[in-house]
Design a protein around this motif. Structure first.
Motif, PDB file in Angstrom:
ATOM      1  N   ASN A 107     -25.173 -17.689  48.156  1.00  0.00           N
ATOM      2  CA  ASN A 107     -26.128 -16.620  48.445  1.00  0.00           C
ATOM      3  C   ASN A 107     -26.993 -17.059  49.614  1.00  0.00           C
ATOM      4  OD1 ASN A 107     -25.299 -15.004  46.273  1.00  0.00           O
ATOM      5  ND2 ASN A 107     -26.622 -16.131  44.850  1.00  0.00           N
ATOM      6  N   LEU A 108     -27.497 -16.093  50.360  1.00  0.00           N
ATOM      7  CA  LEU A 108     -28.425 -16.431  51.431  1.00  0.00           C
ATOM      8  C   LEU A 108     -29.843 -16.493  50.884  1.00  0.00           C
ATOM      9  CD1 LEU A 108     -26.916 -14.208  54.222  1.00  0.00           C
ATOM     10  CD2 LEU A 108     -27.261 -16.678  54.382  1.00  0.00           C
ATOM     11  N   PHE A 109     -30.616 -17.398  51.427  1.00  0.00           N
ATOM     12  CA  PHE A 109     -32.023 -17.495  51.043  1.00  0.00           C
ATOM     13  C   PHE A 109     -32.747 -16.200  51.437  1.00  0.00           C
ATOM     14  CE2 PHE A 109     -36.422 -18.508  52.184  1.00  0.00           C
ATOM     15  CZ  PHE A 109     -36.860 -19.042  50.978  1.00  0.00           C
ATOM     16  N   ASP A 110     -33.574 -15.702  50.517  1.00  0.00           N
ATOM     17  CA  ASP A 110     -34.336 -14.488  50.816  1.00  0.00           C
ATOM     18  C   ASP A 110     -35.707 -14.898  51.374  1.00  0.00           C
ATOM     19  OD1 ASP A 110     -35.666 -12.141  50.959  1.00  0.00           O
ATOM     20  OD2 ASP A 110     -35.467 -11.622  48.829  1.00  0.00           O
ATOM     21  N   PRO A 111     -35.949 -14.656  52.665  1.00  0.00           N
ATOM     22  CA  PRO A 111     -37.184 -15.190  53.278  1.00  0.00           C
ATOM     23  C   PRO A 111     -38.457 -14.493  52.803  1.00  0.00           C
ATOM     24  CG  PRO A 111     -35.946 -13.868  54.866  1.00  0.00           C
ATOM     25  CD  PRO A 111     -35.093 -13.960  53.635  1.00  0.00           C
ATOM     26  N   ILE A 112     -38.315 -13.475  51.988  1.00  0.00           N
ATOM     27  CA  ILE A 112     -39.498 -12.843  51.414  1.00  0.00           C
ATOM     28  C   ILE A 112     -40.271 -13.878  50.582  1.00  0.00           C
ATOM     29  CG2 ILE A 112     -38.822 -11.923  49.114  1.00  0.00           C
ATOM     30  CD1 ILE A 112     -39.670  -9.368  51.549  1.00  0.00           C
ATOM     31  N   LYS A 113     -39.541 -14.935  50.178  1.00  0.00           N
ATOM     32  CA  LYS A 113     -40.179 -15.996  49.378  1.00  0.00           C
ATOM     33  C   LYS A 113     -41.100 -16.878  50.223  1.00  0.00           C
ATOM     34  CE  LYS A 113     -36.294 -16.311  46.202  1.00  0.00           C
ATOM     35  NZ  LYS A 113     -34.977 -16.947  46.241  1.00  0.00           N
ATOM     36  N   ILE A 114     -41.075 -16.724  51.548  1.00  0.00           N
ATOM     37  CA  ILE A 114     -42.013 -17.471  52.397  1.00  0.00           C
ATOM     38  C   ILE A 114     -42.914 -16.443  53.085  1.00  0.00           C
ATOM     39  CG2 ILE A 114     -42.256 -19.208  54.218  1.00  0.00           C
ATOM     40  CD1 ILE A 114     -39.450 -20.124  53.703  1.00  0.00           C
ATOM     41  N   PRO A 115     -43.964 -15.982  52.374  1.00  0.00           N
ATOM     42  CA  PRO A 115     -44.762 -14.863  52.909  1.00  0.00           C
ATOM     43  C   PRO A 115     -45.367 -15.163  54.282  1.00  0.00           C
ATOM     44  CG  PRO A 115     -45.354 -15.365  50.615  1.00  0.00           C
ATOM     45  CD  PRO A 115     -44.432 -16.447  51.073  1.00  0.00           C
ATOM     46  N   ARG A 116     -45.619 -16.440  54.591  1.00  0.00           N
ATOM     47  CA  ARG A 116     -46.285 -16.726  55.863  1.00  0.00           C
ATOM     48  C   ARG A 116     -45.388 -16.453  57.071  1.00  0.00           C
ATOM     49  NH1 ARG A 116     -44.700 -21.585  53.763  1.00  0.00           N
ATOM     50  NH2 ARG A 116     -43.672 -22.976  55.234  1.00  0.00           N
ATOM     51  N   TYR A 117     -44.110 -16.233  56.844  1.00  0.00           N
ATOM     52  CA  TYR A 117     -43.222 -15.872  57.958  1.00  0.00           C
ATOM     53  C   TYR A 117     -43.156 -14.353  58.168  1.00  0.00           C
ATOM     54  CZ  TYR A 117     -41.395 -20.661  58.405  1.00  0.00           C
ATOM     55  OH  TYR A 117     -41.267 -22.007  58.617  1.00  0.00           O
ATOM     56  N   GLY A 118     -43.746 -13.587  57.244  1.00  0.00           N
ATOM     57  CA  GLY A 118     -43.916 -12.155  57.470  1.00  0.00           C
ATOM     58  C   GLY A 118     -42.669 -11.305  57.331  1.00  0.00           C
ATOM     59  N   TYR A 119     -41.592 -11.893  56.843  1.00  0.00           N
ATOM     60  CA  TYR A 119     -40.378 -11.082  56.695  1.00  0.00           C
ATOM     61  C   TYR A 119     -40.652  -9.966  55.697  1.00  0.00           C
ATOM     62  CZ  TYR A 119     -35.548  -9.684  55.934  1.00  0.00           C
ATOM     63  OH  TYR A 119     -34.389  -8.954  55.863  1.00  0.00           O
TER      64      TYR A 119
END
Lengths: 643, 433
Positions: B198-210
């Motif tokens: 699975n691909l990492f869901d960047p929503i889990k890193i809020p500081r990147y704003g995805y």
């Protein structure tokens, strides 16, 4: 003459159609003589288009097919198979390359690219008009595989082939099996040592009576081709008959007066002219190094098993496929490279791996206890100046693992890593985290400003301008400097030259296609595996060995093979046997024959590759190439030269 | 036993129809074994079929994948179940396995559909297209993507309004809303797990704003923007449809980062980012591309040379992990990072940001096996108990693992791993027969 020709022009997504006006190409060729169907398609190779082609060929009774798309290396086989499924002999298919030869080459000139594509497609149509149905050449394939190299890749491939029911000749140049892995002790991701792994594989290997192992063996010549290779194997004797009474051989080793650097330990220890590398080694019979033996006869007095008069044996073996597993050499630094061979406490990573294995409790080198170790990475790899531009892949992980092991095994060790950026890819990252937690120090040099090793007042100093601390100049006094040497192709590579195996930019053996045909070479019937193909760790070498074993098996499993019928043919009446064709043939496929009336040339159909080298040198024009006859070539040239 | 359960038997069950599963199935079938290939998605081809070009050779991914897919789908010894899920696998007393699986309804009679797309035109429902990574929409009656296999329509029943427009439009009357899940009980001798990642869901890193900043996309979205079957004819940033001219790559998004639960390196992101950067230089000749990295890991055959080539093309490489991304009123993104080379904290403005998301394990296969557990490793990939000597072996005899189900790897390594898994499976099948 085929006069019911279907032409398909591929967009290749946008790879072609972004630069070539495919609709214009279609219109330009639709009126060519014999063309009854012209289509464009987004992806000619897609399943839906293949199905459409099959229907077209069947319904419209096409007798010639052209696809204008990518290189024939990629998809000629695909579209030949399509015509075959539709019931049309596959040699009525002609491939036109308008991607590599047109759209990619002329992306700066779209009208010119379109014009060139039109010519190339017209030439293919001209050729397909002359195309004839051909039958493949069927040859017998010898159900046996020769594996060159009994390192971990070769041993695993041998076991796998034997499991599939295939006889194997496992041919090892050294006197002992196991290759490089036998030299490593602690391996990351495993509690087994390299030696234990080799022992396990050897025990499995000898259970199979279909595997014949030769040690001290080299291939001196070969002939034939896929399905039918004949190898001459020269087997050097061990000069020892069998294990004599307990300790007899050991006593013989003890009395031998010849002392030589021990290559197994990368020359950090010595051995005798009678030797084995380590006690549990396989085969478990020592060997006399005849190159260095001075025939003093001391050993003969003690041990009756030694026989210095044994002779080389020459064997002929017959196999259908050859699997290369010849491995790598560790890079040897040049004199003075980071102090190597000039400062006496500068060694290579393989030497260090042997050193930590040979030492117990205290880590001693040059009679000095080692506490501070500097590791200099990328020695012989990623060279800014030298020829080795590639990354050796295994060394970051191995070094960090070995540094962790050293810290566990010995007391008060300080590790200093002079890196070029750490590449512990995948799960190996956790080893890096472990070493950071241990307190190992990591520094990173600039790519054009590498660390410098100097010797001052008996102290060895490593200097670096460190990226990680804002270009600070740092110095570390090291008890031992370990040069993290990468993998290079085998220095003694006569076997590659013998088979004319192609090499990549990195000088390792090259596969045909990294993704489509990753273990095949351009020499039909010869597969490659393990680190002879490029740097690999153990798992990666095993994966390629198993893949290569399956591929080699596919060449021999059925007992026969179908070969391309596109070969040279000699018209006996026209031939005057001058020998010019045989001289230029790169495959030794042409020999002289005499029917009592005249001498003439004969082609060996199984060996001829249809390269065409013999055609232009024939003074009497007696040779023709199937599917590339003069009329075909001339009509193609006419089409290409049209305005 | 329930009479509605269909039965069949095969030599091998391959779970997952991506490049590793497909290669494994082909190797087995070419050696004469009968294979069932089960894919949960509507098409086989996995993630690779959706990619643009592949490193380091810059081959077009579709050109390599589609003929393989075609070969798999017409092989007489391979049966493919798409849109199907395995429920459980039990080993019987004789050592063979029984797999229960469910083929979910597609609401289209596959044999009759010609892929004419008239149902798509008729369907009034628009939803985000998962195969274009949400960059554009699709209908509820749709063909998954243009090079899908099988290339036939499916009805997304969750979003369908049952208006019947597709039924009326279909010239072959192949839409069938009465379809129900079909259960199968299959006998097999060996199982190969090729369930991928699975691909990492960047929503889990809020500081990147995805998810908040429209011009922050994932690398898989950029793959789609660059692919031959791309949604737009050129590269457009999603916020306002402008062609970007200053792009940034944020490496190690969700990899080498214990704070998001993934301490390991994903092994492919450096290289695919360098590849995308090279393709962007071709697609947008005036654009600046900057790659922000911790370490560049170009370790495979030809990779280091590919990295050097990228530097030669003018792609900027900056050593520094991005701390935070903010958006300015123009829709541009401001990246805050420590420039390791200079040792100072900097900010730089880009008009589009690509998050190079990492590989996470797909744990679906772990719960399938009854009686004996399929062990996972520390990072929840399928455990390889004999990783050095027999990397395809799992904790269960007769069950093998291929490709990224066992850990991060690139395409060449996945293919070799599939070669190894099929090789071991053939050896196993020979042994038990």
């Amino acid at each position: 003459m085929n006069n019911n020709i279907g032409v398909y022009i591929c967009h290749c997504g946008g790879n072609i159609s972004d630069y070539v006006d495919v609709e214009k190409v279609k219109q330009a060729i639709a009126t060519e003589e014999g063309v009854t169907l012209a289509k464009t398609t987004i992806f000619a190779c897609a399943d839906s288009n293949q199905k459409e082609m099959v229907e077209d060929i069947r319904q419209q009774h096409l007798n010639g097919v052209v696809v204008a798309s990518c290189s024939p290396k990629l998809h000629q086989i695909t579209f030949r198979a399509v015509t075959e499924r539709a019931g049309l002999n596959k040699y009525n298919y002609v491939h036109a390359n308008i991607r590599e030869q047109v759209s990619w080459a002329h992306s700066d000139n779209k009208p010119g690219a379109t014009e060139k594509a039109i010519h190339i497609v017209k030439a293919a149509i001209a050729k397909v008009r002359y195309a004839k149905s051909l039958d493949p050449i069927i040859i017998q394939s010898q159900k046996a595989v020769a594996i060159i190299g009994a390192g971990i890749a070769g041993m695993k491939a041998a076991i796998q082939l034997a499991n599939m029911g295939c006889p194997v000749y496992l041919i090892e140049r050294e006197y002992f099996v196991g290759g490089r892995v036998a030299q490593w002790d602690s391996l990351s991701t495993s509690s087994e040592t390299g030696k234990q792994i080799i022992t396990r594989l050897y025990q499995e290997l000898i259970k199979h009576n279909t595997i014949t192992l030769f040690t001290g063996a080299e291939i001196s010549s070969y002939s034939g081709s896929i399905g039918d290779f004949h190898l001459k194997v020269n087997i050097k004797p061990r000069y020892i008959n069998q294990q004599c009474n307990e300790g007899g051989l050991q006593k013989a080793i003890d009395v031998c007066p010849v002392i030589l650097p021990d290559e197994f330990n990368f020359n950090i220890t010595n051995r005798k002219a009678i030797y084995h590398n380590f006690p549990s080694e396989y085969p478990q019979l020592p060997v006399v190094d005849m190159v260095h033996c001075n025939r003093c006869g001391e050993c003969l007095k003690i041990c009756g098993a030694i026989d210095l008069d044994q002779k080389d044996e020459l064997l002929d073996i017959h196999v259908g496929s050859i699997l290369m597993a010849t491995g790598f050499d560790p890079y040897t630094p040049i004199d003075g490279e980071f102090g190597y061979n000039q400062i006496n406490n500068v060694i290579t990573l393989p030497q260090f791996q042997r050193l930590i294995n040979l030492n117990e409790k205290k880590l001693i080198f040059n009679e000095k206890e080692i506490r501070h170790i500097a590791y200099i990475y990328c020695v012989g790899s990623r060279q800014p100046e030298g020829e080795n531009k590639y990354c050796s892949r295994y060394c970051c992980t191995t070094t960090i693992h070995i540094a962790n092991v050293t810290r566990r095994k010995f007391k008060e060790i300080n590790n200093y890593h002079f890196t070029r950026g750490v590449r512990t890819y995948g799960k190996q990252e956790t080893l890096y985290r472990e070493s950071l937690a241990n307190g190992d120090v990591f520094l990173q040099s600039y790519e054009d400003d590498l660390p410098v090793v100097t010797s001052e007042d008996g102290k060895t100093i490593v200097k670096i301008n460190d990226i990680l601390t804002m270009k600070k100049s740092m110095e570390i006094e090291a008890d031992l400097v370990v040069l993290v040497t990468g993998m290079v192709p085998r220095a003694e590579n006569s076997i590659g030259a013998l088979f004319k195996l192609p090499k990549g930019r990195d000088k390792f053996f090259n596969e045909i296609h990294m993704k489509l045909r990753p273990v095949e070479t351009v020499i039909d019937g010869i597969t490659i595996s393990g680190a002879c193909q490029g740097p690999k760790n153990v798992t990666e070498a095993i994966n390629s060995a198993l893949s290569a074993a399956t591929k080699s098996f596919s060449y021999v499993s059925k007992g026969e093979l179908e070969l391309e019928p596109i070969i040279a043919r000699i018209e006996k009446d026209a031939c005057t046997w001058c020998g010019a064709c045989a001289n230029v043939c790169p495959y030794d496929a042409i020999r002289i024959e005499n029917d009592g009336q005249k001498e003439y040339a004969v082609i060996n159909n199984a060996v001829c590759k249809g390269c065409g080298m013999c055609l232009p040198v024939c003074p009497t024009d007696a040779i023709d190439l199937t599917a590339y006859s003069n009329s075909e070539i001339e009509s193609m040239i006419d089409a290409l030269a049209q305005d | 036993m329930n009479e509605n359960i269909k039965t069949a038997s095969y030599d091998a069950l391959v779970i997952g129809g991506g490049i590793a599963g497909g290669e494994t199935a082909l190797n087995l079938a070419n050696n004469g074994f009968k294979v069932l290939l089960v894919e949960k998605d509507l098409s086989i081809g996995g993630k690779m079929i959706l990619l643009s070009k592949v490193f380091p050779s810059l081959d077009c991914a579709a050109c390599i994948t589609t003929p393989k897919v075609s070969e798999i789908s017409r092989h007489p010894l391979i049966t493919i179940f798409t849109a199907s899920e395995i429920v459980r696998i039990i080993r019987g007393p004789n050592g063979a396995f029984k797999a229960n699986l469910v083929k979910k309804p597609r609401f289209v009679i596959v044999e009759d559909c010609t892929g004419c797309q008239l149902c798509e035109e008729a369907c009034p429902v628009s939803v985000p297209d998962q195969y274009q990574m949400g960059l554009v929409g699709r209908k509820a009656a749709y063909i998954p993507f243009s090079i899908a296999s099988p290339r036939v329509a499916a009805i997304d029943i969750e979003n369908c309004t049952l208006c019947g427009a597709c039924e009326r439009a279909c010239p072959t009357k192949c839409i069938d809303f009465t379809q129900e899940p079909v259960e199968y009980a299959i006998d097999i001798k060996t199982v190969i797990i090729a369930t991928g990642f699975n691909l990492f869901d960047p929503i889990k890193i809020p500081r990147y704003g995805y998810g908040r900043f429209k011009n922050v996309v994932t690398s898989m979205q950029m793959e789609r923007l660059l692919a031959p079957t791309r949604p737009f004819p050129t590269i457009l940033r999603p916020g306002d449809g402008k062609m970007p001219d200053k792009l940034a790559y944020v490496l190690c998004t969700g990899s080498r980062d214990a704070s998001v639960g993934n301490p390991i390196c994903s092994q492919i992101c450096c290289m695919y980012s360098i590849k995308q950067a090279q393709l962007l230089m071709g697609a947008l000749p005036m654009a600046d591309v900057t790659i922000y990295y911790i370490n560049i890991r170009s370790f495979g055959k030809g990779f280091e040379e590919f990295y050097e080539q990228a530097k030669g093309m003018g792609i900027n490489f900056i050593k520094g992990k991005i701390g935070e991304i903010s958006e300015n009123p123009k829709g541009n993104l401001v990246l805050r990072y420590e420039d390791i080379n200079e040792g100072i904290v900097k900010e730089s403005e880009h008009d589009m940001v690509v998050l190079s998301v990492g590989i996470l394990p797909n744990q679906e296969a772990s719960g399938l096996f009854q009686k004996k557990e399929l062990t996972l490793d520390l990072y929840k990939f399928v455990d390889q108990p004999d990783i050095l000597v027999s990397p395809s072996l799992t904790s269960i005899e007769g069950v093998f693992v291929a490709g990224t189900a066992a850990g991060p790897m690139d395409i060449p390594d996945s293919i070799l791993s599939a070669g190894a898994a099929s090789s071991e499976a053939i050896g196993y099948l020979n042994r038990i027969q």
